[in-house]
Design an enzyme around this catalytic site. Structure first.
Site, PDB file in Angstrom:
ATOM      1  N   CYS A  16       0.884  -1.256   0.037  1.00  0.00           N
ATOM      2  CA  CYS A  16       0.125   0.004  -0.035  1.00  0.00           C
ATOM      3  C   CYS A  16       0.874   1.190   0.150  1.00  0.00           C
ATOM      4  O   CYS A  16       0.614   2.192  -0.737  1.00  0.00           O
ATOM      5  CB  CYS A  16      -0.798   0.141   1.211  1.00  0.00           C
ATOM      6  SG  CYS A  16      -2.072   1.433   1.329  1.00  0.00           S
ATOM      7  N   CYS A  76      -6.078  -3.080   7.380  1.00  0.00           N
ATOM      8  CA  CYS A  76      -7.438  -2.275   7.302  1.00  0.00           C
ATOM      9  C   CYS A  76      -8.565  -3.044   6.447  1.00  0.00           C
ATOM     10  O   CYS A  76      -9.621  -2.884   6.936  1.00  0.00           O
ATOM     11  CB  CYS A  76      -7.112  -0.842   6.447  1.00  0.00           C
ATOM     12  SG  CYS A  76      -6.727  -1.080   4.534  1.00  0.00           S
TER      13      CYS A  76
END
Length: 381
Positions: free
Chosen positions: A120, A217
């Site tokens: 990410c 997440c």
């Protein structure tokens, strides 16, 4: 320092007044990035807050401890309103799925132990978001990561955070020199997370006492298997649990439910010795178990290396460094033997347990805080 002196630098390293320095702050909605934005706004910088919506907004509204969705977007927006700077929310859901989630699913199905937070940072935050910051005419982009950027004789260097318990260098090893020249990490010098919360309270931020995010997440409660089953229907096919000596000692409901080094929850009680998962054979749908000593690894093959040393990695036959193979473990002494500009063999002085393909191997200058880069463990010996 007087900023009318052309050689004088502001706190972000630019020879101009803060008001003339635009900084985009990547705001996740947590206390760390909120404090960065608030502190820079207080110093008089031209702050622009940007929050990425990375996955389904509706599904994330009630999920605690996440980032980049739901209540966190609201928290970031509120901080910007309170501190008086503009804030934008960018829909990166498709980019995030293509660049991070799909690879996570495929790697997990291949028996690896992926680290999507690194991808990410590498493929979304420090690539697409960084380009967006440049499009906004920013001089730099700041984040709430606990890591230090220092300027050395050959340019910006990456260093571990002052607070080693909060250090995030393991997750940022793939930051390139070009990215590092544009990035700033204002929290890296702080000695503890308590200092960050004190600053948040001083600014009257509503997130001052907000809990830290713990899970990946998009993986609620750390339940990887349920996420994989949703992303790749039919992935949880049953098979045998096999001892390393060839004995079938049990059955499983899908390789995706297991990780290298796992001992609990195997459902193979009654055996004389404690057994651990030592290999995942996805093609044969087998979970291979064995004694703890089989988990020890000394030689680690690494590829996709991002090298941050002053001299090219391949300029030497070997490098004496320290390495991390898990974010929670301290660096341990090792040798790097380059095979090319982006591949190497790492030899650990002390064997490590539970080293798995898909994890990162991060390099550090021995006895110092500097990050020399790192790469991806791609197979087991």
């Amino acid at each position: 320092m007087a900023l009318d002196d052309r050689d004088a630098l502001n706190s972000l390293g630019f020879p101009k007044a803060p008001a003339d320095t635009r900084v985009v702050v990547a705001m996740s909605g947590g206390v760390d990035s909120s404090v960065v934005a608030a502190e820079l706004a207080r110093e008089g910088y031209d702050v622009v807050g940007v929050t990425l919506q990375l996955y389904d907004h509706g599904a994330a509204l009630s999920k605690k401890g996440a980032c980049c969705a739901g209540i966190d977007i609201h928290d970031a927006r509120r901080v910007a309103e309170d501190m008086g700077f503009p804030h934008y929310v960018l829909d990166y859901e498709n980019i995030f799925r293509d660049a991070v989630i799909d690879e996570f699913a495929d790697s997990y199905l291949a028996g690896a132990t992926p680290v999507p937070c690194i991808r990410c940072n590498e493929r979304v935050k420090f690539k697409d978001l960084l380009e967006t910051a440049k499009d906004l005419d920013a001089d730099c982009m700041a984040t709430g990561h606990y890591i230090q950027r220092k300027v050395g004789k050959d340019g910006p260097e990456l260093h571990m955070a002052a607070d080693t318990t909060r250090d995030q260098s393991y997750f940022l090893f793939s930051t390139t020199p070009e990215q590092l020249s544009f990035l700033r990490f204002p929290l890296g010098h702080l000695k503890s997370k308590d200092e960050t919360r004190v600053l948040a309270a001083r600014h009257g931020l509503g997130v001052a006492d907000k809990p830290d995010s713990q899970d990946i997440c998009f993986v609620p409660n750390g339940d990887y298997a349920s996420v994989i089953e949703k992303l790749r229907p039919g992935a949880a096919e049953p098979g045998d649990i096999v001892h390393a000596d060839g004995r079938v000692v049990g059955s499983h409901k899908g390789v995706i439910h297991y990780t290298i080094g796992q001992r609990r929850g195997l459902g193979i009680g009654g055996l004389e010795e404690p057994l651990y998962v030592v290999k995942l054979d996805v093609d044969a749908r087998k979970v291979v178990v064995g004694p703890k000593e089989m988990l020890s690894t000394r030689i680690i093959p690494v590829r996709e290396i991002n090298w941050l040393g002053d001299a090219p990695m391949a300029s030497q036959d070997e490098w004496s460094v320290s390495v991390k193979v898990r974010s929670t473990r301290p660096p341990t002494e090792a040798l790097i033997r380059p095979l090319s500009e982006t591949e190497a063999e790492v030899e650990l002085f002390t064997p490590e347990e539970g080293v798995s393909p898909g994890q990162a191997c991060v390099f550090y200058q021995t006895g110092a805080s500097r990050v020399l880069g790192g790469g991806w463990i791609w197979r087991s010996y």
